[in-house]
Design a protein around this motif. Structure first.
Motif, PDB file in Angstrom:
ATOM      1  N   PHE A 135      33.181  36.047  27.446  1.00 14.76           N
ATOM      2  CA  PHE A 135      33.859  36.761  28.525  1.00 14.76           C
ATOM      3  C   PHE A 135      34.316  35.780  29.604  1.00 14.76           C
ATOM      4  N   ILE A 136      33.471  34.813  29.920  1.00 11.91           N
ATOM      5  CA  ILE A 136      33.814  33.813  30.936  1.00 11.91           C
ATOM      6  C   ILE A 136      34.931  32.898  30.442  1.00 11.91           C
ATOM      7  N   ARG A 137      34.855  32.509  29.187  1.00 15.56           N
ATOM      8  CA  ARG A 137      35.853  31.589  28.636  1.00 15.56           C
ATOM      9  C   ARG A 137      37.216  32.258  28.496  1.00 15.56           C
ATOM     10  N   GLY A 138      37.242  33.526  28.121  1.00 15.12           N
ATOM     11  CA  GLY A 138      38.499  34.241  27.973  1.00 15.12           C
ATOM     12  C   GLY A 138      39.120  34.036  26.607  1.00 15.12           C
ATOM     13  N   ASP A 139      40.136  34.832  26.344  1.00 19.25           N
ATOM     14  CA  ASP A 139      40.791  34.798  25.040  1.00 19.25           C
ATOM     15  C   ASP A 139      42.233  34.309  25.101  1.00 19.25           C
ATOM     16  N   TYR A 140      42.999  34.906  25.993  1.00 22.78           N
ATOM     17  CA  TYR A 140      44.446  34.683  25.965  1.00 22.78           C
ATOM     18  C   TYR A 140      44.980  33.979  27.209  1.00 22.78           C
ATOM     19  N   GLY A 141      44.385  34.259  28.355  1.00 20.39           N
ATOM     20  CA  GLY A 141      44.924  33.737  29.595  1.00 20.39           C
ATOM     21  C   GLY A 141      45.937  34.704  30.197  1.00 20.39           C
ATOM     22  N   ALA A 142      46.151  34.591  31.483  1.00 17.33           N
ATOM     23  CA  ALA A 142      47.090  35.459  32.189  1.00 17.33           C
ATOM     24  C   ALA A 142      47.526  34.741  33.460  1.00 17.33           C
ATOM     25  N   VAL A 143      48.364  35.400  34.233  1.00 17.08           N
ATOM     26  CA  VAL A 143      48.762  34.862  35.530  1.00 17.08           C
ATOM     27  C   VAL A 143      48.479  35.908  36.593  1.00 17.08           C
ATOM     28  N   GLU A 144      48.225  35.428  37.797  1.00 13.01           N
ATOM     29  CA  GLU A 144      47.964  36.316  38.928  1.00 13.01           C
ATOM     30  C   GLU A 144      49.135  36.258  39.891  1.00 13.01           C
ATOM     31  N   THR A 145      49.554  37.412  40.374  1.00 12.61           N
ATOM     32  CA  THR A 145      50.692  37.476  41.283  1.00 12.61           C
ATOM     33  C   THR A 145      50.240  37.229  42.724  1.00 12.61           C
ATOM     34  N   LYS A 146      51.193  37.172  43.619  1.00  9.78           N
ATOM     35  CA  LYS A 146      50.890  36.962  45.035  1.00  9.78           C
ATOM     36  C   LYS A 146      50.082  38.127  45.601  1.00  9.78           C
ATOM     37  N   GLY A 147      50.253  39.310  45.024  1.00  9.41           N
ATOM     38  CA  GLY A 147      49.504  40.468  45.480  1.00  9.41           C
ATOM     39  C   GLY A 147      48.155  40.631  44.820  1.00  9.41           C
ATOM     40  N   GLY A 148      47.767  39.671  43.973  1.00  6.93           N
ATOM     41  CA  GLY A 148      46.462  39.725  43.318  1.00  6.93           C
ATOM     42  C   GLY A 148      46.439  40.499  42.016  1.00  6.93           C
ATOM     43  N   ARG A 149      47.598  40.905  41.493  1.00  7.29           N
ATOM     44  CA  ARG A 149      47.658  41.627  40.235  1.00  7.29           C
ATOM     45  C   ARG A 149      47.670  40.659  39.053  1.00  7.29           C
ATOM     46  N   ILE A 150      47.163  41.118  37.922  1.00  9.80           N
ATOM     47  CA  ILE A 150      47.108  40.295  36.716  1.00  9.80           C
ATOM     48  C   ILE A 150      48.250  40.676  35.783  1.00  9.80           C
ATOM     49  N   VAL A 241      47.529  30.489  37.348  1.00  8.26           N
ATOM     50  CA  VAL A 241      47.118  30.842  35.990  1.00  8.26           C
ATOM     51  C   VAL A 241      45.629  31.170  35.991  1.00  8.26           C
ATOM     52  N   VAL A 242      45.269  32.245  35.298  1.00  9.76           N
ATOM     53  CA  VAL A 242      43.871  32.685  35.223  1.00  9.76           C
ATOM     54  C   VAL A 242      43.425  32.620  33.770  1.00  9.76           C
ATOM     55  N   GLU A 243      42.326  31.914  33.530  1.00 10.58           N
ATOM     56  CA  GLU A 243      41.757  31.823  32.186  1.00 10.58           C
ATOM     57  C   GLU A 243      40.301  32.284  32.222  1.00 10.58           C
ATOM     58  N   ARG A 249      38.118  35.680  39.952  1.00  6.91           N
ATOM     59  CA  ARG A 249      39.309  36.108  39.223  1.00  6.91           C
ATOM     60  C   ARG A 249      38.933  36.578  37.822  1.00  6.91           C
ATOM     61  N   ASN A 250      39.835  37.355  37.240  1.00  3.70           N
ATOM     62  CA  ASN A 250      39.529  38.000  35.965  1.00  3.70           C
ATOM     63  C   ASN A 250      40.814  38.200  35.180  1.00  3.70           C
ATOM     64  N   GLU A 251      40.951  37.515  34.066  1.00  2.00           N
ATOM     65  CA  GLU A 251      42.176  37.633  33.271  1.00  2.00           C
ATOM     66  C   GLU A 251      42.333  39.004  32.613  1.00  2.00           C
ATOM     67  N   TYR A 252      41.254  39.793  32.549  1.00  2.00           N
ATOM     68  CA  TYR A 252      41.315  41.093  31.898  1.00  2.00           C
ATOM     69  C   TYR A 252      41.851  42.186  32.813  1.00  2.00           C
ATOM     70  N   GLY A 253      41.902  41.927  34.127  1.00  2.00           N
ATOM     71  CA  GLY A 253      42.401  42.938  35.045  1.00  2.00           C
ATOM     72  C   GLY A 253      41.689  42.885  36.380  1.00  2.00           C
TER      73      GLY A 253
END
Length: 324
Positions: A135-150, A241-243, A249-253
């Motif tokens: 869970f900590i390592r993550g699977d895919y990665g994501a990005v976070e917006t200026k408003g904190g959305r994933i 970038v969030v991994e 931070r949380n790449e899942y949401g």
């Protein structure tokens, strides 16, 4: 004469004298602890439920988060968690058998069933540690917006999640992380992500089959997938970038999801680990014949109450986090 009759009647109703309901001091205190701990877990789960339904439109979907199975990456959602739950419930069964064998003064059977209980608890703790690590390592990665959305990424052809490594375009300029060894003045900073926002954006523009998926859940109960034009426009809001997941931070949401996950499952995992340690101590006491000399196995029964409570709490945690 009347006083004697009243006293006799009260003694029959009480039935325990200094042992209310026939329970020893140790068992009574164990019940007090269980009730107080149950209230603590109830508060945690109530807080989780309140936060989830307050942000239900952006809450991560459990089937898309808990897909980790050893040696089978993201193939069987929830299977491994179900396996962990089965192991913990079966350890509760072996604990019941150990308590029953103790009532019958059958030392060898107590040893066997206590050993199986310890093995089951150790498997659960190890599995939870492995789940935390993935869970900590993550699977895919994501990005976070200026408003904190994933913002996550999907393959338009298959509809499945796309990992950052599958489409990013590496940039020529090298990034240097500040430390004491590379000749750059040291500054306190976290570990840099594998990719930059610019690399992710370049990869999105270069791969027309990659689309952005937002946190928002649509009417079908799925995360909203933007079209190509909306994806290219949305990526401009990305700031980092969030991994994986942590307490920040949380790449899942939603960040709250990770916070509650670490706190509640960690608190329960600590209870299970403590139970395993206590069971090991009781196990060796049984081997040494401590309870044979006492002519009873009440200590096994008391630790059994704690173990059943831990199992019952996990049923609620499993339901709240993984099923609902």
């Amino acid at each position: 004469m009347d006083t004697t009759v009243t006293t006799t009647a009260e003694e029959k109703v009480w039935g325990g004298g200094n042992r209310p309901l026939g329970a020893s001091y140790g068992k009574l205190m164990m019940w007090f602890f269980i009730v107080s701990d149950a209230l603590t877990f109830s508060g945690f789960l109530a807080s989780y439920g309140f936060s989830r339904f307050k942000f239900i439109e952006t809450w991560p979907i459990a089937d898309e988060v808990f897909t980790h199975v050893p040696f089978f990456h993201g193939t069987y959602p929830m299977y491994y968690v179900a396996f962990m739950t089965f192991i913990l419930i079966m350890s509760s069964v072996t604990m019941v058998l150990a308590v029953d064998a103790g009532h019958r003064m059958m030392k060898n059977r107590v040893i066997l069933y206590m050993f199986l209980t310890i093995i089951g608890g150790a498997i659960f703790v190890g599995s939870q540690a492995w789940e935390w690590a993935t869970f900590i390592r993550g699977d895919y990665g994501a990005v976070e917006t200026k408003g904190g959305r994933i913002l996550q990424f999907v393959n338009a052809d298959t509809g499945e999640r796309a990992a950052l490594a599958d489409f990013v375009v590496p940039q020529a300029d090298a990034r240097v992380e500040h430390d004491r060894d590379n000749g750059v003045w040291f500054e306190a900073e976290g570990t840099l992500p594998t990719y930059t926002v610019e690399e992710v954006a370049a990869g999105l523009r270069a791969n027309p089959n990659i689309l952005i998926r937002t946190e928002t859940i649509n009417e079908e109960g799925e995360k909203t997938i933007l079209n190509r034009e909306e994806s290219l426009d949305k990526i401009r809001d990305a700031r980092l970038v969030v991994e994986g997941a942590n307490l920040i931070r949380n790449e899942y949401g939603s960040r709250l999801f990770a916070d509650f996950f670490f706190f509640i499952t960690g608190f329960h995992g600590f209870h299970v680990f403590s139970g395993v340690v206590i069971n090991v101590i009781i196990f060796f006491n049984v081997i040494l014949g401590t309870y044979e000399r006492r002519k009873h196995y009440e200590m096994v029964e008391k630790v059994g109450l704690y173990w059943h409570f831990v199992d019952l709490v996990w049923v609620f945690v499993f339901t709240f986090f993984y099923l609902v």
